[in-house]
Design a protein around this motif. Structure first.
Motif, PDB file in Angstrom:
ATOM      1  N   ALA A 172       2.445   0.343  -4.081  1.00 12.12           N
ATOM      2  CA  ALA A 172       3.197   0.300  -5.334  1.00 12.12           C
ATOM      3  C   ALA A 172       2.553   1.247  -6.347  1.00 12.12           C
ATOM      4  CB  ALA A 172       3.236  -1.119  -5.896  1.00 12.12           C
ATOM      5  N   LYS A 173       3.380   1.942  -7.082  1.00 10.97           N
ATOM      6  CA  LYS A 173       2.903   2.927  -8.049  1.00 10.97           C
ATOM      7  C   LYS A 173       1.906   2.300  -9.026  1.00 10.97           C
ATOM      8  CE  LYS A 173       4.471   6.444 -11.227  1.00 10.97           C
ATOM      9  NZ  LYS A 173       5.629   7.119 -11.804  1.00 10.97           N
ATOM     10  N   GLY A 174       0.727   2.890  -9.093  1.00  7.30           N
ATOM     11  CA  GLY A 174      -0.299   2.458 -10.031  1.00  7.30           C
ATOM     12  C   GLY A 174      -1.107   1.248  -9.596  1.00  7.30           C
ATOM     13  N   CYS A 175      -0.742   0.621  -8.499  1.00  8.27           N
ATOM     14  CA  CYS A 175      -1.462  -0.575  -8.040  1.00  8.27           C
ATOM     15  C   CYS A 175      -2.685  -0.151  -7.228  1.00  8.27           C
ATOM     16  CB  CYS A 175      -0.553  -1.461  -7.197  1.00  8.27           C
ATOM     17  SG  CYS A 175      -1.331  -3.026  -6.709  1.00  8.27           S
ATOM     18  N   ARG A 176      -3.804  -0.804  -7.464  1.00  7.75           N
ATOM     19  CA  ARG A 176      -5.039  -0.522  -6.728  1.00  7.75           C
ATOM     20  C   ARG A 176      -5.529  -1.770  -5.984  1.00  7.75           C
ATOM     21  NH1 ARG A 176      -5.136   4.260  -5.683  1.00  7.75           N
ATOM     22  NH2 ARG A 176      -7.347   4.181  -5.277  1.00  7.75           N
ATOM     23  N   ALA A 177      -4.672  -2.771  -5.866  1.00 12.71           N
ATOM     24  CA  ALA A 177      -5.045  -4.023  -5.198  1.00 12.71           C
ATOM     25  C   ALA A 177      -5.118  -3.828  -3.691  1.00 12.71           C
ATOM     26  CB  ALA A 177      -4.031  -5.120  -5.526  1.00 12.71           C
ATOM     27  N   ASP A 178      -5.923  -4.653  -3.042  1.00 11.45           N
ATOM     28  CA  ASP A 178      -6.025  -4.618  -1.586  1.00 11.45           C
ATOM     29  C   ASP A 178      -4.668  -4.942  -0.961  1.00 11.45           C
ATOM     30  OD1 ASP A 178      -8.730  -4.095  -1.796  1.00 11.45           O
ATOM     31  OD2 ASP A 178      -9.349  -6.136  -1.294  1.00 11.45           O
ATOM     32  N   ALA A 179      -4.325  -4.203   0.076  1.00 14.89           N
ATOM     33  CA  ALA A 179      -3.079  -4.456   0.806  1.00 14.89           C
ATOM     34  C   ALA A 179      -3.242  -5.687   1.696  1.00 14.89           C
ATOM     35  CB  ALA A 179      -2.715  -3.250   1.653  1.00 14.89           C
ATOM     36  N   VAL A 180      -2.185  -6.474   1.779  1.00 15.61           N
ATOM     37  CA  VAL A 180      -2.145  -7.667   2.618  1.00 15.61           C
ATOM     38  C   VAL A 180      -0.996  -7.553   3.625  1.00 15.61           C
ATOM     39  CG1 VAL A 180      -1.910 -10.188   2.596  1.00 15.61           C
ATOM     40  CG2 VAL A 180      -3.081  -9.031   0.714  1.00 15.61           C
ATOM     41  N   TRP A 181       0.021  -6.782   3.291  1.00 13.44           N
ATOM     42  CA  TRP A 181       1.248  -6.684   4.083  1.00 13.44           C
ATOM     43  C   TRP A 181       1.540  -5.250   4.477  1.00 13.44           C
ATOM     44  CZ3 TRP A 181       3.176 -11.187   5.552  1.00 13.44           C
ATOM     45  CH2 TRP A 181       2.849 -12.310   4.794  1.00 13.44           C
ATOM     46  N   VAL A 182       2.183  -5.079   5.627  1.00 11.13           N
ATOM     47  CA  VAL A 182       2.712  -3.801   6.083  1.00 11.13           C
ATOM     48  C   VAL A 182       4.232  -3.925   6.093  1.00 11.13           C
ATOM     49  CG1 VAL A 182       2.871  -2.159   7.987  1.00 11.13           C
ATOM     50  CG2 VAL A 182       0.701  -3.319   7.532  1.00 11.13           C
ATOM     51  N   LEU A 183       4.901  -3.016   5.406  1.00  9.17           N
ATOM     52  CA  LEU A 183       6.360  -2.968   5.397  1.00  9.17           C
ATOM     53  C   LEU A 183       6.764  -1.780   6.267  1.00  9.17           C
ATOM     54  CD1 LEU A 183       5.431  -4.458   2.794  1.00  9.17           C
ATOM     55  CD2 LEU A 183       7.545  -3.709   1.757  1.00  9.17           C
ATOM     56  N   ALA A 184       7.314  -2.073   7.425  1.00  9.59           N
ATOM     57  CA  ALA A 184       7.739  -1.026   8.355  1.00  9.59           C
ATOM     58  C   ALA A 184       9.189  -0.673   8.050  1.00  9.59           C
ATOM     59  CB  ALA A 184       7.589  -1.506   9.794  1.00  9.59           C
ATOM     60  N   TRP A 185       9.464   0.612   7.968  1.00 11.13           N
ATOM     61  CA  TRP A 185      10.803   1.056   7.591  1.00 11.13           C
ATOM     62  C   TRP A 185      11.130   2.384   8.244  1.00 11.13           C
ATOM     63  CZ3 TRP A 185      11.433   5.603   4.689  1.00 11.13           C
ATOM     64  CH2 TRP A 185      10.275   6.137   4.144  1.00 11.13           C
ATOM     65  N   ASN A 186      12.410   2.741   8.186  1.00  8.93           N
ATOM     66  CA  ASN A 186      12.825   4.090   8.512  1.00  8.93           C
ATOM     67  C   ASN A 186      14.133   4.405   7.808  1.00  8.93           C
ATOM     68  OD1 ASN A 186      15.181   3.713  10.074  1.00  8.93           O
ATOM     69  ND2 ASN A 186      14.195   4.107  12.007  1.00  8.93           N
ATOM     70  N   ASN A 187      14.337   5.675   7.573  1.00 14.90           N
ATOM     71  CA  ASN A 187      15.573   6.164   6.980  1.00 14.90           C
ATOM     72  C   ASN A 187      16.402   6.725   8.130  1.00 14.90           C
ATOM     73  OD1 ASN A 187      17.619   7.685   5.827  1.00 14.90           O
ATOM     74  ND2 ASN A 187      16.335   8.481   4.179  1.00 14.90           N
ATOM     75  N   PRO A 188      17.489   6.058   8.500  1.00 16.30           N
ATOM     76  CA  PRO A 188      18.260   6.489   9.664  1.00 16.30           C
ATOM     77  C   PRO A 188      18.861   7.886   9.526  1.00 16.30           C
ATOM     78  CG  PRO A 188      19.393   4.729   8.499  1.00 16.30           C
ATOM     79  CD  PRO A 188      18.037   4.867   7.870  1.00 16.30           C
TER      80      PRO A 188
END
Length: 79
Positions: free
Chosen positions: A10-26
């Motif tokens: 997320a823009k400007g966030c420096r927090a530790d990541a907990v989640w992976v959001l997998a995506w693609n643009n078809p």
């Protein structure tokens, strides 16, 4: 190799990541291709909605359980 902890995409966030959001643009990626964004607890829902509204979101997985696809997939570093 860096010892840094993964951080939220997320823009400007420096927090530790907990989640992976997998995506693609078809329109740009083959169906099996997975790009990834990382999310902290606070931004998981917002980033998921952003991708979901566009029809890009494929999966949300805890970072500790994420396994990269073998071929053509994204990595946790793709943001």
């Amino acid at each position: 190799m860096s010892e840094e902890k993964p951080i939220c995409s997320a823009k400007g966030c420096r927090a530790d990541a907990v989640w992976v959001l997998a995506w693609n643009n078809p329109k740009l990626h083959t169906p099996e291709r997975r790009k990834t964004w990382l999310a902290c607890e606070e931004h998981r829902e917002h980033l998921s909605q952003f991708l979901g509204v566009r029809g890009f979101l494929k999966d949300v997985v805890e970072l500790s359980a994420w396994e990269e696809p073998a071929e053509g997939g994204g990595s946790a570093a793709d943001r």
